[in-house]
Design a protein around this motif. Sequence first.
Motif, PDB file in Angstrom:
ATOM      1  N   PRO A  92     -10.142  71.639  21.229  1.00  0.00           N
ATOM      2  CA  PRO A  92      -9.365  70.671  20.452  1.00  0.00           C
ATOM      3  C   PRO A  92      -8.471  71.358  19.432  1.00  0.00           C
ATOM      4  CG  PRO A  92     -11.656  70.711  19.698  1.00  0.00           C
ATOM      5  CD  PRO A  92     -11.560  71.671  20.845  1.00  0.00           C
ATOM      6  N   ALA A 135     -12.842  67.021   8.986  1.00  0.00           N
ATOM      7  CA  ALA A 135     -13.417  68.370   8.978  1.00  0.00           C
ATOM      8  C   ALA A 135     -12.436  69.380   8.387  1.00  0.00           C
ATOM      9  CB  ALA A 135     -13.778  68.787  10.409  1.00  0.00           C
ATOM     10  N   PRO A 140      -9.090  72.262  14.678  1.00  0.00           N
ATOM     11  CA  PRO A 140      -9.595  73.498  14.065  1.00  0.00           C
ATOM     12  C   PRO A 140      -8.677  74.689  14.321  1.00  0.00           C
ATOM     13  CG  PRO A 140     -11.264  72.452  15.474  1.00  0.00           C
ATOM     14  CD  PRO A 140     -10.006  71.668  15.649  1.00  0.00           C
ATOM     15  N   GLY A 181      -9.856  61.495  16.462  1.00  0.00           N
ATOM     16  CA  GLY A 181      -8.996  61.762  17.604  1.00  0.00           C
ATOM     17  C   GLY A 181      -8.439  60.486  18.226  1.00  0.00           C
ATOM     18  N   HIS A 215     -18.730  52.833  17.518  1.00  0.00           N
ATOM     19  CA  HIS A 215     -18.529  54.239  17.148  1.00  0.00           C
ATOM     20  C   HIS A 215     -17.880  54.373  15.762  1.00  0.00           C
ATOM     21  CE1 HIS A 215     -17.689  58.481  18.039  1.00  0.00           C
ATOM     22  NE2 HIS A 215     -16.502  58.285  17.484  1.00  0.00           N
ATOM     23  N   GLY A 240     -14.665  61.128  10.016  1.00  0.00           N
ATOM     24  CA  GLY A 240     -14.040  61.301  11.337  1.00  0.00           C
ATOM     25  C   GLY A 240     -13.662  62.765  11.527  1.00  0.00           C
ATOM     26  N   PHE A 255      -2.643  66.584  16.130  1.00  0.00           N
ATOM     27  CA  PHE A 255      -3.090  67.988  16.042  1.00  0.00           C
ATOM     28  C   PHE A 255      -3.320  68.557  17.442  1.00  0.00           C
ATOM     29  CE2 PHE A 255      -4.638  67.296  11.523  1.00  0.00           C
ATOM     30  CZ  PHE A 255      -3.949  68.357  10.968  1.00  0.00           C
ATOM     31  N   ASP A 256      -3.953  67.751  18.297  1.00  0.00           N
ATOM     32  CA  ASP A 256      -4.259  68.229  19.657  1.00  0.00           C
ATOM     33  C   ASP A 256      -2.986  68.500  20.441  1.00  0.00           C
ATOM     34  OD1 ASP A 256      -6.953  68.032  19.103  1.00  0.00           O
ATOM     35  OD2 ASP A 256      -7.197  66.059  20.025  1.00  0.00           O
ATOM     36  N   GLY A 263      -5.583  63.087  14.804  1.00  0.00           N
ATOM     37  CA  GLY A 263      -6.304  64.042  15.661  1.00  0.00           C
ATOM     38  C   GLY A 263      -5.516  64.299  16.940  1.00  0.00           C
ATOM     39  N   GLU A 265      -5.745  74.380  11.973  1.00  0.00           N
ATOM     40  CA  GLU A 265      -6.210  74.683  10.603  1.00  0.00           C
ATOM     41  C   GLU A 265      -6.295  76.191  10.393  1.00  0.00           C
ATOM     42  OE1 GLU A 265     -10.093  73.131   9.483  1.00  0.00           O
ATOM     43  OE2 GLU A 265      -9.655  73.540   7.371  1.00  0.00           O
TER      44      GLU A 265
HETATM   45  O1  KG4 Z   1     -14.248  62.040  15.395  1.00  0.00           O
HETATM   46  P1  KG4 Z   1     -13.954  62.959  16.519  1.00  0.00           P
HETATM   47  O2  KG4 Z   1     -14.942  64.085  16.792  1.00  0.00           O
HETATM   48  O3  KG4 Z   1     -13.779  62.172  17.862  1.00  0.00           O
HETATM   49  C1  KG4 Z   1     -13.165  60.909  17.901  1.00  0.00           C
HETATM   50  O4  KG4 Z   1     -13.854  59.918  17.580  1.00  0.00           O
HETATM   51  O5  KG4 Z   1     -11.964  60.896  18.218  1.00  0.00           O
HETATM   52  O6  KG4 Z   1     -12.506  63.578  16.256  1.00  0.00           O
HETATM   53  C2  KG4 Z   1     -11.952  64.530  17.111  1.00  0.00           C
HETATM   54  C3  KG4 Z   1     -10.590  64.909  16.581  1.00  0.00           C
HETATM   55  C4  KG4 Z   1      -9.816  65.829  17.494  1.00  0.00           C
HETATM   56  O7  KG4 Z   1      -8.527  65.304  17.681  1.00  0.00           O
HETATM   57  C5  KG4 Z   1      -9.782  67.138  16.736  1.00  0.00           C
HETATM   58  O8  KG4 Z   1      -8.613  67.919  16.972  1.00  0.00           O
HETATM   59  C6  KG4 Z   1      -9.849  66.669  15.306  1.00  0.00           C
HETATM   60  O9  KG4 Z   1     -10.734  65.575  15.322  1.00  0.00           O
HETATM   61  N1  KG4 Z   1     -10.377  67.718  14.420  1.00  0.00           N
HETATM   62  C7  KG4 Z   1      -9.664  68.260  13.413  1.00  0.00           C
HETATM   63  C8  KG4 Z   1     -10.472  69.295  12.874  1.00  0.00           C
HETATM   64  N2  KG4 Z   1     -11.655  69.316  13.569  1.00  0.00           N
HETATM   65  C9  KG4 Z   1     -11.573  68.333  14.507  1.00  0.00           C
HETATM   66  N3  KG4 Z   1      -8.439  67.990  12.948  1.00  0.00           N
HETATM   67  C10 KG4 Z   1      -7.978  68.747  11.922  1.00  0.00           C
HETATM   68  N4  KG4 Z   1      -8.681  69.762  11.377  1.00  0.00           N
HETATM   69  C11 KG4 Z   1      -9.918  70.075  11.814  1.00  0.00           C
HETATM   70  N5  KG4 Z   1     -10.615  71.083  11.270  1.00  0.00           N
END
Ligand code: KG4
Length: 387
Positions: free
Chosen positions: A203, A310, A206, A162, A131, A306, A191-192, A188, A209
Motif C-alpha cells: 500500500p 497511521a 507508508p 483506504g 467496519h 483509520g 496515496f495508493d 488512502g 510517508e
Molecule cells: O483502514 P485501512 O487499513 O483499510 C480501509 O478500511 O480502507 O486503510 C488502508 C489505507 C491504505 O490506503 C493505505 O495506503 C493507508 O491506509 N495508509 C496510510 C499509512 N498507512 C496506511 N496512509 C498514509 N500514511 C500511512 N502511514
Amino acid sequence: MQKAMTILGIESSCDDTAASVVHLSLETKTKDWKISSRISSAKILSSEIFSQNSLHEYYGGVVPEIAARAHAENLDICVSLSLKNAELNTREIDLISVTSGPGLIGGLISGTMFAKGLSKSLGKPIIGVNHLVGHALSPRLSEFSLGNPALEFPYLVLLASGGHCQFLEVISPSKFRRLGGTIDDSPGEAFDKLAKLLGLGYPGGPLIENCAKKGKINRFNLPKPLFKAPTCNMSFSGLKAAAAREIEKNFQYSSEEKKAVFINDMSADFQKTISDIFAEKSKIAMTSFRGKYYKNLTGLKFCVCGGVAANQSIRQCLENTSKKLGFEFFAPPIELCTDNGAMIASAGAEIFLERGCIERKLEIRSRWPLDTESAPLIGSGKRGAKS
Ligand code: KG4
Ligand code: ZN
C-alpha cells in the motif's frame, strides 16, 4: 460488581484477514450484566493479521476476487492462531463479532459465513459490525487498553482510510452524525494511486510517508479542491490527477538521481497538501461540534482513526490543530489504525452491551452508511459518495 467478557473479532472487509481476542473488564450494577455494564478496561490478548499485500502489489490496488479467495483460505488459520496466542479455546469465547459491511462483498461473505458457522457450532452469540464503527470506536479501545479513563461520548472523529473519509460526531456506539467528508476519492486511495504512479508499490501510504521524510515541500503547486468552501466536505481526485500530470511531464526523461529527488519532493508535497486539507476542515468540524455540545470549552475531544491516521506527519498536524482549538487529541497506536480484528471485537461488545440483545438477522452489506439521516452528497460523481 465486576464481570468480564471475552470476544473473538473477525475482519475480512478488504485486503487483510484479521482475527483478535479481546478481554473486557466490566462494571455492572445489576444481575443482568448484559444490559447495565460499563467497560472499565480492555486487554488485547491477541491480534493476528494475514496481509494480502504481496498478492495485490502487482496490480497497485486490491483485486476483489483475489482478496475473497485469500480470505476463504486464511480465515480458519488466522482465527486458530489468534485463539492459540490468546491461550484460550473456543468455549471460553463469550461473543463472536464479525465485520458484515461495508466493503468488498466477497470478503464480507467469507468472513461472515465463517463466523456464522462458528457461532452455530459453538452455540455462542454473534454480532455483525459495521467496519466504520470499528474504526470510529478504536480510540476508545486504545484508551481502555491503556487503562486510561474512558474516552467518553460524544467525541469528534476524522475517519480516514483506504475506502472512506468523513468527520463524525460519535454520540454512542450506534449513533453517529456525519458532518461531511470526501465527495470523491478517499485519501488512502490517493496515496495508493500516487505510489503506483511513482512505481513505489502497495500500500502507498507508508511508502509515500517514508519518501516524504527525505523530500522538500513547496516544489509543486498541488491543488486543494474545496479548501475555501465553508463545509467539512473534501475532494482528493483533483489532487491525484494533478500529481499524475506532473509525473507525466517530468518523470520519464529524468535521470535516476533526479527521479529519486522528484519522488521524495512529490511525496512531501502530496502529504503536506492532504494534511493542510485535513487541518482546515477539522477546524470547521471542531467549531460545529463545540457549538453543539460544549459551550463551556471543556471536555472537547478530537480523534483521528483509520489507516491514514497511521501517518505521523498527519497526526502531528492534527494534534497541533486540536491544541489551537482547545480539543484534547487522541490517535490510536498504528496497529489499531490500519484494519485489525481487535477494533471489531471491542466495537461488537460495545454495541452488544448497549443494546442488550442481538439482531436475529445478520445482513451482509457492501454499502452501509453510519449516519442514515445525512443528506446525500450532490455532485459526487456517478458512483456517489464513497462513505
Ligand atoms: O483502514 P485501512 O487499513 O483499510 C480501509 O478500511 O480502507 O486503510 C488502508 C489505507 C491504505 O490506503 C493505505 O495506503 C493507508 O491506509 N495508509 C496510510 C499509512 N498507512 C496506511 N496512509 C498514509 N500514511 C500511512 N502511514
Ligand atoms: Zn478500515
